[in-house]
Scaffold this motif. Structure first.
Motif, PDB file in Angstrom:
ATOM      1  N   GLY A   1      24.747  11.406   7.392  1.00 12.76           N
ATOM      2  CA  GLY A   1      25.849  12.067   6.724  1.00 12.76           C
ATOM      3  C   GLY A   1      27.164  11.870   7.457  1.00 12.76           C
ATOM      4  O   GLY A   1      27.290  10.945   8.258  1.00 12.76           O
ATOM      5  N   PRO A   2      28.171  12.696   7.159  1.00 17.49           N
ATOM      6  CA  PRO A   2      28.071  13.912   6.346  1.00 17.49           C
ATOM      7  C   PRO A   2      27.922  13.616   4.855  1.00 17.49           C
ATOM      8  O   PRO A   2      28.531  12.684   4.331  1.00 17.49           O
ATOM      9  CB  PRO A   2      29.402  14.614   6.622  1.00 17.49           C
ATOM     10  CG  PRO A   2      30.342  13.492   6.940  1.00 17.49           C
ATOM     11  CD  PRO A   2      29.528  12.477   7.674  1.00 17.49           C
TER      12      PRO A   2
ATOM     13  N   THR B   1      27.637  22.636   1.469  1.00 15.13           N
ATOM     14  CA  THR B   1      28.004  21.348   0.878  1.00 15.13           C
ATOM     15  C   THR B   1      28.340  21.510  -0.599  1.00 15.13           C
ATOM     16  O   THR B   1      29.156  20.756  -1.141  1.00 15.13           O
ATOM     17  CB  THR B   1      26.846  20.343   1.060  1.00 15.13           C
ATOM     18  OG1 THR B   1      26.547  20.226   2.457  1.00 15.13           O
ATOM     19  CG2 THR B   1      27.193  18.980   0.498  1.00 15.13           C
TER      20      THR B   1
ATOM     21  N   ALA C   1      23.228  18.419   5.681  1.00 17.88           N
ATOM     22  CA  ALA C   1      23.858  19.091   4.540  1.00 17.88           C
ATOM     23  C   ALA C   1      23.367  20.527   4.522  1.00 17.88           C
ATOM     24  O   ALA C   1      22.369  20.869   5.158  1.00 17.88           O
ATOM     25  CB  ALA C   1      23.528  18.394   3.222  1.00 17.88           C
TER      26      ALA C   1
ATOM     27  N   ALA D   1      26.608  10.135   1.022  1.00 18.73           N
ATOM     28  CA  ALA D   1      27.077   9.848   2.377  1.00 18.73           C
ATOM     29  C   ALA D   1      27.125   8.343   2.590  1.00 18.73           C
ATOM     30  O   ALA D   1      26.485   7.568   1.877  1.00 18.73           O
ATOM     31  CB  ALA D   1      26.167  10.498   3.408  1.00 18.73           C
TER      32      ALA D   1
ATOM     33  N   ALA E   1      24.606  14.907  -3.523  1.00 21.64           N
ATOM     34  CA  ALA E   1      25.669  14.660  -2.553  1.00 21.64           C
ATOM     35  C   ALA E   1      25.506  13.247  -2.020  1.00 21.64           C
ATOM     36  O   ALA E   1      24.402  12.688  -2.025  1.00 21.64           O
ATOM     37  CB  ALA E   1      25.628  15.674  -1.421  1.00 21.64           C
TER      38      ALA E   1
ATOM     39  N   VAL F   1      28.560  14.621   0.981  1.00 28.19           N
ATOM     40  CA  VAL F   1      29.663  15.269   0.273  1.00 28.19           C
ATOM     41  C   VAL F   1      29.299  15.442  -1.194  1.00 28.19           C
ATOM     42  O   VAL F   1      28.787  14.504  -1.830  1.00 28.19           O
ATOM     43  CB  VAL F   1      30.959  14.435   0.401  1.00 28.19           C
ATOM     44  CG1 VAL F   1      32.091  15.082  -0.391  1.00 28.19           C
ATOM     45  CG2 VAL F   1      31.342  14.271   1.869  1.00 28.19           C
ATOM     46  N   ASP F   2      29.548  16.608  -1.714  1.00 31.25           N
ATOM     47  CA  ASP F   2      29.356  16.884  -3.137  1.00 31.25           C
ATOM     48  C   ASP F   2      30.377  16.072  -3.937  1.00 31.25           C
ATOM     49  O   ASP F   2      31.580  16.238  -3.767  1.00 31.25           O
ATOM     50  CB  ASP F   2      29.528  18.385  -3.385  1.00 31.25           C
ATOM     51  CG  ASP F   2      29.480  18.749  -4.859  1.00 31.25           C
ATOM     52  OD1 ASP F   2      28.878  17.989  -5.638  1.00 31.25           O
ATOM     53  OD2 ASP F   2      30.056  19.790  -5.218  1.00 31.25           O
ATOM     54  N   VAL F   3      29.899  15.197  -4.805  1.00 34.31           N
ATOM     55  CA  VAL F   3      30.814  14.326  -5.543  1.00 34.31           C
ATOM     56  C   VAL F   3      31.035  14.771  -6.980  1.00 34.31           C
ATOM     57  O   VAL F   3      31.941  14.267  -7.646  1.00 34.31           O
ATOM     58  CB  VAL F   3      30.319  12.864  -5.537  1.00 34.31           C
ATOM     59  CG1 VAL F   3      30.389  12.292  -4.145  1.00 34.31           C
ATOM     60  CG2 VAL F   3      28.896  12.766  -6.088  1.00 34.31           C
TER      61      VAL F   3
END
Length: 463
Positions: free
Chosen positions: A137-138, A89, A85, A132, A130, A140-142
């Motif tokens: 990962g990847p 990100t 990240a 995964a 974030a 991800v910003d949720v």
């Protein structure tokens, strides 16, 4: 890591030489291809995943843009898993710095990365999260926004999920705070609570439970910082200070603990500045993660381990050379190549790179640089051949294989040479003689000039 301004320069009278690791021991630091800090180890499916922050090579103060991952099953050989990240990100975050100490936890088939970052126009930090599906990962910003709103103390998150399923998020410098996370791990309920002051606490908390005890390890009061800890019989305290795990030491103005149990042993991660001082006598925020094995006392307390130069972690198992081994699996590498007559002149040594097609690979393989892989078990019959997967080779480049020392017995030499079209990976191989039993393996890069000789993706031996 300390955020109390730019720390004072430290005068060092001599350049610290690149340390040699004793065979089958992990000494400081364990990562040499990059500057790493703020270790956040996670044990998952029998593997130690070591997440770190990343100091850029040209950092003077803090210059941190992304978070890295390394993995190991023996605590000595560490495989670079790349960048998991970055500030990108979180596109709503300031992109110029502030990818500070992370924490990663796994639950319900997901991996959650908590990190302190900054928002444009606000002189304060937030904590973001974030998610995964895999350790690497990847992520991800949720949320598209902070989990913890801006405040001066919002750095160094640490998360633990208690036996009843309740997750707790702690953070803070110079004060310590906590909140109860909801089951979704990306929201919280109830108030943010400030913890009563813990003696010698500064920052970098590491919260966990072991048996019936709750622990809060932390970087002790700046500056210099050591590692201290406190204990409680409840996840929210009150916390009782128990003393230093590592005393304050002038060799480190910052610190950040990470503590795990793995394969029957207990391990403390932290960082030092040893590789920085191998480059320059001046203090910069260029840190290096290291690890020490320890045993809890019968009452659950942690002994004083003293400084990193008195600690190490033994290799837990040998490495099988007859299966594919990633070239970026490293116990030690020549991070620096220096002229002995001009010790302040230096050139970068082996490092790693990566792309979507090839994944992570070793690059910047200059003449006489090398990689050490510890505890390689060739068996009683031994190996007959060695195969290396390489690209971007130049004329005259070679890979020399030695046992136990950088000047140890040669068991084979691979002629790499010109590999033709850029970016095309090819196998090169050689016959092997004398690779019997368990040895440290040294892969030496040979060629002319100061250019990178070839890129190196993976290798294996054949019986």
């Amino acid at each position: 890591m300390s955020r109390i301004g730019i720390k004072a320069a430290i005068a060092i009278l001599c350049v610290i030489a690149t340390p040699k690791l004793a065979g089958a021991q992990s000494g400081p630091p364990i990562i040499q291809t990059r500057f790493t800090a703020d270790p956040a180890p996670l044990v998952h499916d029998g593997v130690v995943y070591l997440y770190t922050s990343h100091d850029e090579d040209d950092a003077a103060g803090f210059k941190m843009l992304d978070w890295l991952l390394y993995s190991s099953t023996d605590m000595v050989n560490w495989t670079d898993r790349g960048t998991v990240a970055s500030l990108k990100t979180f596109p709503w975050a300031v992109q110029s710095n502030d990818a500070w100490a992370p924490h990663i936890i796994a639950t319900d088939g997901k991996f959650y990365l908590y990190a302190p970052i900054s928002i444009a126009g606000l002189p304060k930090n937030v904590i973001a999260v974030a998610v995964a599906d895999k350790p690497e990962g990847p992520f991800v910003d949720v949320l598209g926004k902070p989990l913890i709103a801006p405040a001066n103390d919002n750095i160094d998150p640490t998360v633990w999920i208690d036996d009843d399923g309740q997750a707790y998020l702690y953070w803070g410098n110079p004060d310590l705070y906590y909140v109860k996370l909801n089951k979704d791990m990306v929201s919280y309920s109830g108030p943010i609570t400030k913890v009563d002051r813990i003696l010698d606490y500064q920052e970098g908390p590491w919260f966990y439970k072991r048996k019936n005890n709750y622990y809060m390890a932390f970087a002790s009061t700046c500056c210099s910082e050591g590692i201290g800890y406190s204990m409680s019989d409840k996840p929210t305290g009150p916390w009782t200070y128990k003393g230093p795990i590592m005393a304050h030491d002038a060799r480190a103005t910052g610190n950040h603990p990470g503590i795990i149990d793995y394969k029957g042993g207990s391990y403390l991660f932290g960082f030092n500045y040893e590789l920085n001082f191998a480059l320059t006598p001046m203090h910069h925020e260029r840190r290096s993660v290291t690890v020490a094995k320890f045993d809890y006392n019968p009452d659950g307390t942690i002994p004083n381990l003293h400084w990193w130069d008195r600690t190490s972690a033994p290799q837990l198992e040998t490495l099988n050379p007859y299966k594919r081994v990633e070239a970026e699996t490293i116990a030690w590498t020549s991070r620096l190549k220096r002229d002995r007559d001009r010790p302040y002149d230096w050139a970068p040594g082996v490092t790693t790179a990566g792309d979507v097609k090839s994944g992570i690979f070793v690059t910047r393989t200059t003449d006489r640089s090398y990689i050490k892989v510890a505890g390689v078990d060739f068996g009683s019959a031994g190996a007959s051949r060695f195969i290396a997967n390489v690209a971007n080779g130049v004329a005259g480049s070679m890979l020399e294989l030695r046992l136990d020392r950088v000047d140890g017995p040669v068991i084979g030499t691979v002629s790499i040479g010109d590999t033709g079209a850029p970016g095309v990976w090819e196998d090169r191989q050689t016959a092997i003689k004398g690779a019997i039993g368990t040895h440290d393996l040294y892969l030496l890069f040979k060629g002319s000039g100061d250019r990178s000789l070839f890129d190196f993706d993976h290798w294996r031996f054949v019986r």
